[in-house]
Structures are given as C-alpha cells and as structure tokens.
Design a protein around this motif. Structure first.
Motif, short mmCIF file in Angstrom:
data_model
loop_
_atom_site.label_atom_id
_atom_site.label_comp_id
_atom_site.label_asym_id
_atom_site.label_seq_id
_atom_site.Cartn_x
_atom_site.Cartn_y
_atom_site.Cartn_z
N UNK A 110 2.57 -15.30 33.10
CA UNK A 110 1.32 -15.85 33.60
C UNK A 110 0.18 -14.94 33.19
N UNK A 111 -0.92 -15.54 32.76
CA UNK A 111 -2.10 -14.76 32.42
C UNK A 111 -2.80 -14.35 33.71
N UNK A 112 -3.01 -13.05 33.87
CA UNK A 112 -3.61 -12.50 35.08
C UNK A 112 -4.95 -11.88 34.72
N UNK A 113 -6.01 -12.29 35.41
CA UNK A 113 -7.36 -11.85 35.09
C UNK A 113 -7.90 -10.92 36.17
N UNK A 114 -8.07 -9.62 35.86
CA UNK A 114 -8.55 -8.67 36.86
C UNK A 114 -9.86 -9.08 37.53
N UNK A 115 -10.78 -9.67 36.76
CA UNK A 115 -12.06 -10.07 37.34
C UNK A 115 -11.88 -11.06 38.49
N UNK A 116 -10.94 -12.01 38.31
CA UNK A 116 -10.69 -13.01 39.35
C UNK A 116 -10.03 -12.36 40.57
N UNK A 117 -9.13 -11.40 40.34
CA UNK A 117 -8.49 -10.70 41.45
C UNK A 117 -9.54 -9.93 42.26
N UNK A 118 -10.46 -9.27 41.57
CA UNK A 118 -11.54 -8.55 42.25
C UNK A 118 -12.38 -9.52 43.07
N UNK A 119 -12.72 -10.65 42.49
CA UNK A 119 -13.55 -11.64 43.19
C UNK A 119 -12.86 -12.15 44.46
N UNK A 120 -11.56 -12.41 44.37
CA UNK A 120 -10.85 -12.93 45.54
C UNK A 120 -10.65 -11.86 46.62
N UNK A 121 -10.50 -10.61 46.22
CA UNK A 121 -10.41 -9.52 47.19
C UNK A 121 -11.71 -9.40 47.96
N UNK A 122 -12.84 -9.51 47.27
CA UNK A 122 -14.14 -9.45 47.94
C UNK A 122 -14.31 -10.65 48.87
N UNK A 123 -13.90 -11.82 48.41
CA UNK A 123 -14.01 -13.03 49.22
C UNK A 123 -13.22 -12.91 50.52
N UNK A 124 -12.03 -12.30 50.44
CA UNK A 124 -11.17 -12.17 51.62
C UNK A 124 -11.42 -10.87 52.38
#
Length: 224
Positions: free
Chosen positions: A150-164
């Motif tokens: 699976x392609x994993x995108x650090x930017x999206x992980x950072x965004x979701x951590x901030x959201x949660x």
C-alpha cells in the motif's frame, strides 16, 4: 443419536453452562452455534466434519461466502450469523481497548488488530490515535493497496494526527500472505513517518504487522 438424547453432562450447551465456554472443544463450540444438524448427523458431527474439511476454526470463520455456503449444514443464514459474531467480537475488543492504556495492555491491542485486519485480502495501513494517557481516541484505515503493498503518504498521516489531536500513534498494517515478518519497505516507511511526526511532536509508539495467525511488534523487535 441426537445430541439432546445424550447424557446431560456430555451435551455441549449443558457443559458450557456448567463448566464455562473454555471447557468446550472447537467442535463443541461450533455445535452450540449450529444448534441443529442435518439428516443422519448431529450438530457435533457436522462441526467435526467442518473442522476436518477447512482445517481449522480460523479458516471456517474467514471463509468466503461461496466457500462457506457450499458445505452441508451451512448456508447464507449461518454465514450472516458468523459475520455478526465476528463483528461483535471486534467491537467488544475495540471498546475494551478504548478504555485501557494501549501500551500496558499490548496483548489486547494485538488481539484487536489481528481480529480486525488479519483476514484482509489486500494490504491495509491503519493508525491508532492515542491521547496523552495512551488511550485510543480513534482508529482509521488510511491506505489500501494490492496484495503486494500500500502506498503510504506521510503528509496525510500528519494531517490525520492533527485532526484527531493525537499525542501518540500506533501504526498497523497487514500482510495478506499471512506472514507477519516486517520487510525492509515496512522499516523504511516507518522511519519516514517518524521523521514527519517529529515535526508536530507526535510520538510513534509502535508499528504492528498483522499476519493471519500472528503479529509482530516493531517496538519489541527494537526497530523503532
């Protein structure tokens, strides 16, 4: 002989009530669930044949709809019941996990992830978001791939951590091959994610690789 004609202490239901569910064999537990057999076979006979045919309880529970329904004594109704039982178990473990410290209760964390992700046919990357007390705030399946990755995108992980509003995170992904051994690619993406999350002060507590029957913890392997 029908099960109801057996001595009471030998009937699976009565045995469960008297001695608890752990006292029953896999076949006896299946018989309790099946409730009835088919012509010429008791529920326990059917359960034993299913275990012999599939090879294990895990393979029965993870069978596809078509494979499940073509067996004697099974059908769409039983398949739906099995899926409902599995989802109840996942939600039960998820609620328990949300009420506990995910670090000190690492066995529950692994059991939950294995129950949720162990039977996926494609690779899925998920995040458990934790607060300062290491309690699970949320879980999200962020990326899905083929059977190979699976392609994993650090930017999206950072965004979701901030959201949660996460203070820490536990990563998890499955290996559809069934083997939980981390790959070099798994190690590389974990290091990239750690660097990205360092910029927002979110700790990476673990990365769990989920196989069909086992899980591997990066933290326990010293890979973080």
């Amino acid at each position: 002989m029908r099960i109801k004609d057996w001595p009471a202490k030998e009937r699976p239901r009565e045995k469960l009530l008297q001695n608890g569910p752990a006292s029953l064999s896999d076949a006896e537990l299946l018989a309790v669930f099946l409730r009835t057999g088919i012509v010429g076979k008791s529920a326990l006979d059917v359960a034993r044949e299913l275990l012999s045919d599939f090879g294990s309880l895990t393979r029965i529970l993870s069978a596809t709809f078509d494979d499940f329904c073509r067996r004697d004594g099974l059908g769409p109704g039983k398949y739906v019941q099995f899926q409902a039982v599995l989802e109840l178990a996942r939600r039960y473990m998820g609620e328990r996990l949300a009420e506990s410290d995910a670090l000190t209760n690492s066995d529950l964390t692994r059991d939950y992830l294995r129950a949720r992700m162990g039977d996926y046919q494609q690779e899925v990357f998920a995040c458990l978001y934790l607060n300062n007390q290491h309690r699970v705030v949320a879980m999200e399946e962020l990326f899905r791939g083929t059977i190979d990755g699976a392609a994993v995108y650090p930017r999206e992980v950072v965004r979701r951590c901030l959201h949660n509003n996460a203070a820490a995170v536990i990563f998890a992904h499955n290996h559809p091959s069934g083997l939980a051994e981390p790959s070099q690619a798994d190690i590389a993406i974990t290091n990239r994610l750690k660097l990205a999350l360092n910029t927002i002060d979110v700790r990476v507590l673990d990365h769990v690789v989920v196989g069909r029957l086992e899980v591997v913890s990066f933290a326990e392997r010293g890979l973080l």
